[in-house]
Design an enzyme around this catalytic site. Structure first.
Site, mmCIF file in Angstrom:
data_model
loop_
_atom_site.group_PDB
_atom_site.id
_atom_site.type_symbol
_atom_site.label_atom_id
_atom_site.label_comp_id
_atom_site.label_asym_id
_atom_site.label_seq_id
_atom_site.Cartn_x
_atom_site.Cartn_y
_atom_site.Cartn_z
ATOM 1 N N LYS A 147 -12.160 -4.568 2.842
ATOM 2 C CA LYS A 147 -11.563 -3.720 3.873
ATOM 3 C C LYS A 147 -12.452 -2.492 4.062
ATOM 4 O O LYS A 147 -12.754 -1.774 3.116
ATOM 5 C CB LYS A 147 -10.163 -3.306 3.425
ATOM 6 C CG LYS A 147 -9.462 -2.378 4.392
ATOM 7 C CD LYS A 147 -8.009 -2.199 3.992
ATOM 8 C CE LYS A 147 -7.338 -1.144 4.840
ATOM 9 N NZ LYS A 147 -5.938 -0.949 4.436
ATOM 10 N N TYR B 105 -1.868 -8.824 16.536
ATOM 11 C CA TYR B 105 -0.751 -8.318 17.353
ATOM 12 C C TYR B 105 -0.588 -9.153 18.620
ATOM 13 O O TYR B 105 0.421 -9.067 19.302
ATOM 14 C CB TYR B 105 -1.000 -6.842 17.710
ATOM 15 C CG TYR B 105 -1.179 -5.991 16.467
ATOM 16 C CD1 TYR B 105 -0.074 -5.556 15.744
ATOM 17 C CD2 TYR B 105 -2.458 -5.675 15.986
ATOM 18 C CE1 TYR B 105 -0.233 -4.824 14.579
ATOM 19 C CE2 TYR B 105 -2.625 -4.930 14.825
ATOM 20 C CZ TYR B 105 -1.512 -4.513 14.123
ATOM 21 O OH TYR B 105 -1.675 -3.805 12.963
ATOM 22 N N SER C 33 -5.526 -3.069 14.897
ATOM 23 C CA SER C 33 -4.891 -2.362 16.017
ATOM 24 C C SER C 33 -5.883 -1.907 17.083
ATOM 25 O O SER C 33 -5.640 -2.097 18.282
ATOM 26 C CB SER C 33 -4.112 -1.159 15.475
ATOM 27 O OG SER C 33 -4.952 -0.292 14.732
ATOM 28 N N LYS D 156 -11.346 -7.267 6.848
ATOM 29 C CA LYS D 156 -10.680 -6.403 7.823
ATOM 30 C C LYS D 156 -11.560 -5.200 8.114
ATOM 31 O O LYS D 156 -12.066 -4.595 7.173
ATOM 32 C CB LYS D 156 -9.353 -5.958 7.214
ATOM 33 C CG LYS D 156 -8.586 -4.989 8.064
ATOM 34 C CD LYS D 156 -7.354 -4.569 7.335
ATOM 35 C CE LYS D 156 -6.776 -3.389 8.085
ATOM 36 N NZ LYS D 156 -5.790 -2.693 7.326
ATOM 37 N N ARG E 259 -10.530 7.846 4.024
ATOM 38 C CA ARG E 259 -10.284 6.816 3.005
ATOM 39 C C ARG E 259 -11.606 6.261 2.445
ATOM 40 O O ARG E 259 -11.647 5.154 1.915
ATOM 41 C CB ARG E 259 -9.483 5.665 3.625
ATOM 42 C CG ARG E 259 -8.185 6.070 4.316
ATOM 43 C CD ARG E 259 -7.131 5.001 4.135
ATOM 44 N NE ARG E 259 -6.044 5.017 5.111
ATOM 45 C CZ ARG E 259 -5.060 5.911 5.131
ATOM 46 N NH1 ARG E 259 -5.041 6.915 4.272
ATOM 47 N NH2 ARG E 259 -4.090 5.804 6.038
ATOM 48 N N CYS F 66 0.097 4.245 1.776
ATOM 49 C CA CYS F 66 -0.184 5.264 2.796
ATOM 50 C C CYS F 66 0.969 5.525 3.773
ATOM 51 O O CYS F 66 1.133 6.643 4.238
ATOM 52 C CB CYS F 66 -1.475 4.956 3.529
ATOM 53 S SG CYS F 66 -1.513 3.366 4.339
ATOM 54 N N CYS G 74 0.867 -1.185 0.000
ATOM 55 C CA CYS G 74 0.000 0.000 0.000
ATOM 56 C C CYS G 74 0.901 1.231 0.000
ATOM 57 O O CYS G 74 2.100 1.128 0.246
ATOM 58 C CB CYS G 74 -0.915 0.018 1.216
ATOM 59 S SG CYS G 74 -2.192 1.307 1.116
HETATM 60 C C1 PBG Z 1 -2.769 0.153 4.922
HETATM 61 C C2 PBG Z 1 -3.118 -0.593 6.148
HETATM 62 C C3 PBG Z 1 -3.790 -0.123 7.273
HETATM 63 C C4 PBG Z 1 -3.877 -1.205 8.153
HETATM 64 C C5 PBG Z 1 -3.253 -2.286 7.552
HETATM 65 N N1 PBG Z 1 -2.809 -1.895 6.304
HETATM 66 C C6 PBG Z 1 -4.253 1.236 7.603
HETATM 67 C C7 PBG Z 1 -5.365 1.836 6.880
HETATM 68 O O1 PBG Z 1 -5.952 1.256 5.973
HETATM 69 O O2 PBG Z 1 -5.677 2.976 7.196
HETATM 70 C C8 PBG Z 1 -4.526 -1.184 9.500
HETATM 71 C C9 PBG Z 1 -4.171 -2.324 10.398
HETATM 72 C C10 PBG Z 1 -4.519 -2.122 11.826
HETATM 73 O O3 PBG Z 1 -5.255 -1.208 12.216
HETATM 74 O O4 PBG Z 1 -4.036 -2.921 12.629
HETATM 75 N N2 PBG Z 1 -1.395 0.053 4.631
#
Ligand code: PBG
Length: 358
Positions: free
Chosen positions: A228, A347, A308, A281, A250, A140, A138
């Site tokens: 996602k 995690y 997370s 996700k 997003r 970002c 990705c």
């Molecule tokens: C994008 C990505 C994100 C997460 C995993 N890959 C962030 C987003 O989409 O804003 C989030 C994972 C998490 O919150 O543990 N590279």
């Protein structure tokens, strides 16, 4: 009903037996002892179900992420140490996220030969060849604006078409695909075992598949973040990966939490484009989505990302003494597997491995 004879202080059992209707079905019969419960258990967590996320950054040592106690930004060397610890606990897969030295509009370090993730893949595969290294693909974390793709500047800039009809700051789909393809090939060249595009661009799986094929990586699998959502549960991750968007959100590419039929469409497209594995996700607030997608595509391994915010909620409550961390975590992970996930990105992987063993 038992009749209590006050005078003689006895229960008239005869009357009692003849009158009571016994339940024919007693689910409790099979719950009576730990051994019986183990025999009928439908879902069993296994350390092999887990993929452990690692955040890799330049420099030395490790630094704890404030909003994710027990999770660290790691140097390349520390990412090898953490992978060794994972292997020792039986967790044999990691997913890497990189924090670059420099950010720019297209996220150049993302596909640089000496990029942080590239270094980490090589180091981990060198020291622990049997570790399955998955990489997040990705933009970002690498872009200075914090968005998952190339932005419409309204003036031309790095894009190939003017896109006047799109708002300024809109994430351009097709221009972004070119970058995602380069990133995936770069990761595969360093030895990544699986690439996992997470940007929710249309056609990302097809673009990455054809680029991998053209470069001799026809055997590198794609784990697509197919479904996602635009979720508030990514909050702590954005601190961990330093990838929060500088403006806006997003929602023009990640899904609306209210939708589930759309999840089937996203998954079907990615399967058609050649995804080897699918992901939903976040996990916990989307257990119904995991189930629906699993039932629609039972032949594909399904991953779920226990994100997370889900981790931090349990951590925070546990630190306050409000919840039993081990029990709550194992219950959560079991529910994600029960919903249909074959693989769980978490995690809590190393802790869960310890708790499962003990
Ligand atoms: C994008 C990505 C994100 C997460 C995993 N890959 C962030 C987003 O989409 O804003 C989030 C994972 C998490 O919150 O543990 N590279």
């Amino acid at each position: 009903m038992a009749v209590l004879d006050i005078k003689h202080k006895t229960i008239t059992n005869h009357q009692h037996r003849t009158r009571r209707v016994l339940p024919a079905s007693r689910p409790r019969r099979l719950r009576a002892t730990p051994a019986l419960r183990a025999v009928i258990r439908e879902t069993e967590l296994n350390v092999r179900d887990f993929i452990y996320p690692l955040f890799v950054r330049h420099g030395e040592g490790r630094s704890e992420i404030r909003s994710m106690p027990g999770v660290y930004q790691l140097s390349v060397e520390e990412s090898v140490r953490e992978s060794e610890a994972a292997m020792r606990s039986g967790v044999n897969a990691v997913i890497l996220f990189g924090i670059p030295a420099q950010k720019d509009p297209i996220g150049s370090e993302n596909f640089a030969d000496d990029g942080i993730v590239q270094q980490a893949i090589r180091a981990i595969k060198k020291e622990i060849p049997e570790m399955v290294v998955v990489t997040d693909v990705c933009l970002c974390e690498y872009t200075d604006h914090g968005h998952c793709g190339i932005l419409n500047t309204g003036t031309g800039g790095s894009q190939t078409r003017p896109n006047e009809h799109l708002p300024e700051g809109y994430v351009l789909n097709d221009e972004t695909l070119d970058v995602l393809a380069k990133v995936a090939v770069s990761h595969a060249e360093c030895g990544a075992d699986i690439v996992a595009p997470s940007g929710m661009m249309d056609g990302m799986v097809a673009a990455i598949r054809s680029a991998l094929n053209e470069n001799g990586f026809e055997n590198t699998p794609i784990l697509s973040y197919a479904v996602k959502y635009a979720s508030s549960f990514y909050g702590p991750f954005r601190e961990a990966a330093e990838g929060a968007p500088k403006f806006g959100d997003r929602k023009s590419h990640q899904m609306d939490p209210a939708n589930v039929r759309e999840a089937l469409r996203e998954a079907a497209l990615d399967v058609d484009e050649g995804a080897d594995m699918l992901m939903v996700k976040p996990a916990l607030a989307y257990l119904d989505v995991i189930r629906v997608v699993k039932d629609a595509f039972p032949e594909l391994p399904m991953a779920a990302y226990n994100v997370s915010g889900e981790y931090s909620m349990i951590k925070a409550a546990a630190q306050n003494g409000w919840i039993d961390e081990a029990k709550a975590t194992l219950e959560t992970l079991t529910s994600i597997k029960r919903a249909g996930a074959d693989v769980i990105i978490t995690y809590h992987a190393l802790d869960a491995a310890k708790w499962l063993a003990g």
